[in-house]
Design a protein around this motif. Structure first.
Motif, PDB file in Angstrom:
ATOM      1  N   ASP A  91       0.850  -1.193   0.000  1.00  0.00           N
ATOM      2  CA  ASP A  91       0.000   0.000   0.000  1.00  0.00           C
ATOM      3  C   ASP A  91       0.887   1.245   0.000  1.00  0.00           C
ATOM      4  O   ASP A  91       2.122   1.147   0.029  1.00  0.00           O
ATOM      5  CB  ASP A  91      -0.956   0.003   1.192  1.00  0.00           C
ATOM      6  N   ASP A  92       0.276   2.397  -0.028  1.00  0.00           N
ATOM      7  CA  ASP A  92       1.049   3.638  -0.108  1.00  0.00           C
ATOM      8  C   ASP A  92       1.946   3.834   1.103  1.00  0.00           C
ATOM      9  O   ASP A  92       3.064   4.358   0.984  1.00  0.00           O
ATOM     10  CB  ASP A  92       0.103   4.832  -0.267  1.00  0.00           C
ATOM     11  N   ALA A  93       1.485   3.417   2.261  1.00  0.00           N
ATOM     12  CA  ALA A  93       2.300   3.587   3.473  1.00  0.00           C
ATOM     13  C   ALA A  93       3.589   2.781   3.381  1.00  0.00           C
ATOM     14  O   ALA A  93       4.674   3.270   3.726  1.00  0.00           O
ATOM     15  CB  ALA A  93       1.494   3.175   4.701  1.00  0.00           C
ATOM     16  N   LEU A  94       3.463   1.544   2.888  1.00  0.00           N
ATOM     17  CA  LEU A  94       4.651   0.704   2.762  1.00  0.00           C
ATOM     18  C   LEU A  94       5.562   1.223   1.647  1.00  0.00           C
ATOM     19  O   LEU A  94       6.794   1.223   1.780  1.00  0.00           O
ATOM     20  CB  LEU A  94       4.244  -0.756   2.497  1.00  0.00           C
ATOM     21  N   ILE A 121       9.528   2.259   2.203  1.00  0.00           N
ATOM     22  CA  ILE A 121      10.630   1.728   1.395  1.00  0.00           C
ATOM     23  C   ILE A 121      11.425   2.871   0.775  1.00  0.00           C
ATOM     24  O   ILE A 121      12.659   2.886   0.799  1.00  0.00           O
ATOM     25  CB  ILE A 121      10.081   0.763   0.304  1.00  0.00           C
ATOM     26  N   CYS A 122      10.718   3.840   0.218  1.00  0.00           N
ATOM     27  CA  CYS A 122      11.398   4.982  -0.410  1.00  0.00           C
ATOM     28  C   CYS A 122      12.212   5.772   0.615  1.00  0.00           C
ATOM     29  O   CYS A 122      13.342   6.210   0.323  1.00  0.00           O
ATOM     30  CB  CYS A 122      10.376   5.898  -1.084  1.00  0.00           C
ATOM     31  N   ARG A 123      11.657   5.946   1.801  1.00  0.00           N
ATOM     32  CA  ARG A 123      12.372   6.684   2.845  1.00  0.00           C
ATOM     33  C   ARG A 123      13.669   5.973   3.238  1.00  0.00           C
ATOM     34  O   ARG A 123      14.720   6.608   3.390  1.00  0.00           O
ATOM     35  CB  ARG A 123      11.459   6.848   4.061  1.00  0.00           C
ATOM     36  N   GLU A 124      13.599   4.642   3.371  1.00  0.00           N
ATOM     37  CA  GLU A 124      14.790   3.866   3.741  1.00  0.00           C
ATOM     38  C   GLU A 124      15.861   3.973   2.655  1.00  0.00           C
ATOM     39  O   GLU A 124      17.050   4.112   2.950  1.00  0.00           O
ATOM     40  CB  GLU A 124      14.419   2.394   3.970  1.00  0.00           C
ATOM     41  N   ARG A 142      16.214   6.394   0.381  1.00  0.00           N
ATOM     42  CA  ARG A 142      16.721   7.763   0.308  1.00  0.00           C
ATOM     43  C   ARG A 142      17.754   8.007   1.413  1.00  0.00           C
ATOM     44  O   ARG A 142      18.806   8.593   1.181  1.00  0.00           O
ATOM     45  CB  ARG A 142      15.565   8.760   0.446  1.00  0.00           C
ATOM     46  N   THR A 143      17.470   7.505   2.600  1.00  0.00           N
ATOM     47  CA  THR A 143      18.360   7.716   3.742  1.00  0.00           C
ATOM     48  C   THR A 143      19.644   6.913   3.607  1.00  0.00           C
ATOM     49  O   THR A 143      20.744   7.415   3.845  1.00  0.00           O
ATOM     50  CB  THR A 143      17.644   7.326   5.049  1.00  0.00           C
ATOM     51  N   ALA A 144      19.520   5.643   3.219  1.00  0.00           N
ATOM     52  CA  ALA A 144      20.679   4.750   3.202  1.00  0.00           C
ATOM     53  C   ALA A 144      21.539   4.921   1.956  1.00  0.00           C
ATOM     54  O   ALA A 144      22.764   4.754   2.017  1.00  0.00           O
ATOM     55  CB  ALA A 144      20.219   3.290   3.305  1.00  0.00           C
ATOM     56  N   LEU A 145      20.928   5.254   0.813  1.00  0.00           N
ATOM     57  CA  LEU A 145      21.690   5.330  -0.438  1.00  0.00           C
ATOM     58  C   LEU A 145      21.727   6.774  -0.934  1.00  0.00           C
ATOM     59  O   LEU A 145      22.661   7.505  -0.664  1.00  0.00           O
ATOM     60  CB  LEU A 145      21.094   4.379  -1.481  1.00  0.00           C
ATOM     61  N   SER A 146      20.715   7.177  -1.669  1.00  0.00           N
ATOM     62  CA  SER A 146      20.675   8.556  -2.149  1.00  0.00           C
ATOM     63  C   SER A 146      19.285   8.825  -2.700  1.00  0.00           C
ATOM     64  O   SER A 146      18.552   7.891  -3.043  1.00  0.00           O
ATOM     65  CB  SER A 146      21.718   8.777  -3.259  1.00  0.00           C
ATOM     66  N   PRO A 147      18.901  10.087  -2.818  1.00  0.00           N
ATOM     67  CA  PRO A 147      17.588  10.397  -3.399  1.00  0.00           C
ATOM     68  C   PRO A 147      17.436   9.850  -4.812  1.00  0.00           C
ATOM     69  O   PRO A 147      16.312   9.581  -5.258  1.00  0.00           O
ATOM     70  CB  PRO A 147      17.551  11.935  -3.382  1.00  0.00           C
ATOM     71  N   ARG A 148      18.555   9.719  -5.518  1.00  0.00           N
ATOM     72  CA  ARG A 148      18.471   9.223  -6.904  1.00  0.00           C
ATOM     73  C   ARG A 148      18.088   7.744  -6.959  1.00  0.00           C
ATOM     74  O   ARG A 148      17.786   7.228  -8.024  1.00  0.00           O
ATOM     75  CB  ARG A 148      19.812   9.440  -7.601  1.00  0.00           C
ATOM     76  N   HIS A 149      18.148   7.057  -5.810  1.00  0.00           N
ATOM     77  CA  HIS A 149      17.834   5.630  -5.817  1.00  0.00           C
ATOM     78  C   HIS A 149      16.471   5.317  -5.223  1.00  0.00           C
ATOM     79  O   HIS A 149      16.182   4.169  -4.897  1.00  0.00           O
ATOM     80  CB  HIS A 149      18.959   4.863  -5.122  1.00  0.00           C
ATOM     81  N   VAL A 150      15.657   6.346  -5.139  1.00  0.00           N
ATOM     82  CA  VAL A 150      14.254   6.126  -4.797  1.00  0.00           C
ATOM     83  C   VAL A 150      13.544   5.659  -6.068  1.00  0.00           C
ATOM     84  O   VAL A 150      13.607   6.338  -7.103  1.00  0.00           O
ATOM     85  CB  VAL A 150      13.607   7.423  -4.268  1.00  0.00           C
ATOM     86  N   PRO A 151      12.898   4.504  -6.037  1.00  0.00           N
ATOM     87  CA  PRO A 151      12.293   3.981  -7.278  1.00  0.00           C
ATOM     88  C   PRO A 151      11.135   4.831  -7.767  1.00  0.00           C
ATOM     89  O   PRO A 151      10.431   5.484  -6.985  1.00  0.00           O
ATOM     90  CB  PRO A 151      11.818   2.572  -6.872  1.00  0.00           C
TER      91      PRO A 151
END
Length: 679
Positions: A598-601, A605-608, A610-619
């Motif tokens: 769902d949107d919450a999940l 996932i996107c937040r994790e 962005r934090t761990a890798l980079s904003p460019r790796h948000v799907p």
């Protein structure tokens, strides 16, 4: 890099086999090395001296001595130990340090009761089966194929065939008919040895129909031998209803002519007066044929030689894994993965090998750890996905099994992230050495791995292996340190393939490894080598994510996504933009039972990421799927998924028979249809 999780004991040089080797070099060669880095640099610079020292230190049994060590250093085409004749099986069956009554093979599984072979019993079985193959007309150069699991018979067959100079090839019985025939039609085996089926967990799996189909597709076959594994009462030589000859009639071939009768394993291994002898063969005489995964096109038939495999495995098993006569060596593998070939060389360094056939998760993920405890395993090898699955399940192996004998854990098949390392030291044992290694079917070994002389850092492969001149290369082909680069090998190794089957001019072999950098082996992985020689593999270089100039391996991506409790498995692909834009990053997740995306999940996932890798790796998109496509050796299929999503038909993008779960491709094909509807 990562935290130090283990350091070598102060007396490591007195207690380890590599320490013994260093003393030998000092006494016999006048060479003294202060540390592993000095030893490695010598091993990849003075190739003649290093590989001759391996030959001499391990006292390789040869029928005629070599006239040189290396006559041509160029790749491809390096020629090792010309003039030498030897036999792999003879060197393995020497089993240094093992008394005749000492166990050398310990076999467990879910199909039949555990079994043990002593050194004398193993030699006796090889003697009988070699004589049986000889009766069937098998001679040097003939191919002997095994459609059989990780059981003593398969191992005996390998040694018996190689003792004759015949060429062995195995496929695990979970391989479907097409996967098997795609491999064996290329090498045209003379003899097929096959099980009737097996048990996976509690489920019986009958393979007689597949065996019949494989036989019909291989006109080269002159003999078939059946192992009554699933149904022992089905052995025609031992069943009460068997005729005097104890044979069963085979079904007619597709062409209508009668095929030769099927023998039973007990007939092949019948008692005989013939002594155990070993055919002397050239150093590069084919020992066995291994295969690439075959996910796109026919699997590449990779030919390995007697001498190259012997020397490489002596080096790795003794000097890197520190295995010897006091050890019990286990690796979870099937006969369709090169780790089986690596495992069964264990007796060449005196180690007892522990074989397992079955479902590693039955009745739960603690099964293999309990097996390790029950067998007194000292070195436990497995895959990174298995270790991560145990971690995710909250398993604490040291609480469920007696692992007091365990001093080494090996991990391969995929990169092991730092959290996997930490889990091993927290839950398996804090005084063992964890060795993450990476190599491949192409060389039947690891290029990079561990060694008793070096500390273990979380998330890091400790070193480049002796004799393996591994470098990272940047996009312009220059070596780099501390930066992501293509994994290349710049000096030859004896276990590089003799060649590919039916590739007389070597074109396919050159295209596979030497096209990008002439004279240099390009392996197809991304690697970072730090200033102390430690290595991190970050996935296949043909599946790398590269958005806005930030290049990252898929392994780091999976470490973040699959670190979430909600995500069981995942696969990510980057669809490049033909116009040079950022393209699209698509993530597919398999969620824990009962969960729906769902949107919450999605946001979590996107937040994790962005934090761990980079904003460019948000799907750009996240989709839920039932399963991630994997090969039969459990590798993720990023490239075929990418092809399907860009419009390639499923059957052109991946050979279904090479997949453990071909039905998993359907979801990607369905999505591709919505993204690229056909008129």
């Amino acid at each position: 890099m990562g935290d130090v999780l283990w350091t070598p004991p102060a007396d490591v040089r007195e207690r380890s086999r590599i320490g013994n080797y260093l003393r030998w070099l000092r006494e016999h060669r006048g060479l003294d090395f202060a540390d592993y880095d000095e030893l490695w640099r010598w091993s990849v610079t003075d190739l003649d001296a290093f590989w001759r020292s391996i030959w001499d230190h391990f006292e390789v049994l040869a029928h005629t001595p070599p006239t040189a060590t290396l006559t041509d250093r160029g790749m491809p085409g390096a020629r090792w130990f010309p003039g030498a004749t030897l036999n792999y099986a003879e060197n393995v069956l020497r089993m240094p340090g093992r008394a005749d009554d000492a166990p050398v093979v310990v076999a467990y599984g879910q199909t039949r009761a555990p079994a043990t072979l002593t050194a004398a019993e193993l030699r006796e079985q090889v003697r009988r089966v070699a004589a049986g193959l000889r009766r069937l007309g098998v001679t040097a150069g003939d191919r002997v194929a095994a459609y059989a699991p990780n059981i003593p018979e398969t191992y005996v067959l390998l040694l018996a065939a190689s003792s004759l100079g015949a060429i062995f090839s195995s496929c695990a019985p979970e391989f479907g008919t097409r996967s098997v025939t795609d491999r064996w039609q290329q090498i045209e085996p003379k003899v097929l040895v096959a099980v009737d089926g097996y048990r996976y967990g509690e489920k019986p799996v009958d393979r007689r129909a597949e065996v019949a189909a494989i036989r019909a597709a291989l006109p080269s076959l002159e003999h078939t031998v059946s192992i009554a594994y699933l149904d022992p009462a089905g052995d025609p030589a031992t069943a009460p209803s068997a005729g005097a000859a104890g044979r069963t009639e085979a079904a007619p071939s597709a062409g209508g002519a009668d095929r030769p009768k099927t023998l039973s394993w007990s007939e092949l291994a019948a008692d005989t007066d013939e002594p155990l002898t070993f055919t002397p063969v050239a150093f590069d005489h084919p020992l066995y044929v291994l295969y690439s995964s075959g996910t796109t096109g026919l699997p590449k038939p990779i030919v390995h030689g007697h001498g190259g495999i012997l020397l490489e495995h002596l080096k790795m098993l003794a000097l890197h894994h520190d295995l010897g006569p006091e050890d019990r060596f286990f690796w979870f593998t099937t006969t369709g993965w090169m780790m089986w070939n690596f495992l069964v060389s264990g007796p060449a360094v005196g180690a007892t090998i522990v074989l397992f056939d079955g479902n590693p998760g039955h009745p739960d993920l603690g099964a293999l750890w309990r097996l390790a405890g029950e067998t007194g395993t000292t070195y436990f090898g497995t895959s990174a996905p298995f270790l991560l699955a145990c971690r995710k399940a909250g398993l604490v192996p040291k609480e469920t099994a007696d692992l007091s004998a365990l001093r080494g854990v090996g991990s391969t098949g995929a990169p092991l992230p730092a959290e996997g390392f930490t889990w091993v030291y927290e839950t398996v044992g804090d005084d063992l050495q964890l060795q993450s290694l990476s190599g491949g079917t192409d060389v039947c070994t690891g290029f990079v791995g561990g060694v008793p002389l070096l500390a273990v850092h979380a998330g890091e492969i400790a070193c480049r292996a002796l004799g393996a001149k591994v470098e990272a290369r940047s996009a312009d082909g220059t070596p780099v340190v501390g930066e992501l680069g293509e994994l290349v090998i710049t000096e030859p190794m004896p276990s590089m393939p003799v060649g590919f089957w039916n590739d007389a001019d070597g074109i396919r072999y050159r295209e596979a490894y030497f096209d990008l950098y002439p004279g240099v082996w390009r392996h197809g992985d991304w690697i970072t080598i730090n200033d102390r020689g430690g290595c991190v593999i970050t996935g296949r270089s043909d599946a790398t994510l590269n958005r806005g100039g930030v290049r990252i391996g898929t392994a780091e991506f999976y470490s973040v996504v699959e670190g979430l409790d909600e995500v069981v498995d995942s696969v990510v692909v980057h669809l490049e933009d033909a116009e040079g834009g950022a393209g699209e990053l698509l993530l597919f997740v398999v969620l824990a039972e009962g969960l729906e995306l769902d949107d919450a999940l999605r946001k979590m996932i996107c937040r994790e990421l962005r934090t761990a890798l980079s904003p460019r790796h948000v799907p750009d998109e996240i989709h839920q799927v039932r399963a991630v496509p994997r090969t039969l050796s459990a590798k993720k299929l990023e490239v075929p998924v990418k092809k399907i999503l860009t419009g390639t038909p499923v059957d052109s993008a991946a050979a279904r028979g090479a997949l453990a779960n071909p039905e998993s491709l359907t979801a990607f094909a369905t999505l591709a249809q919505t993204r690229h509807p056909r008129s």
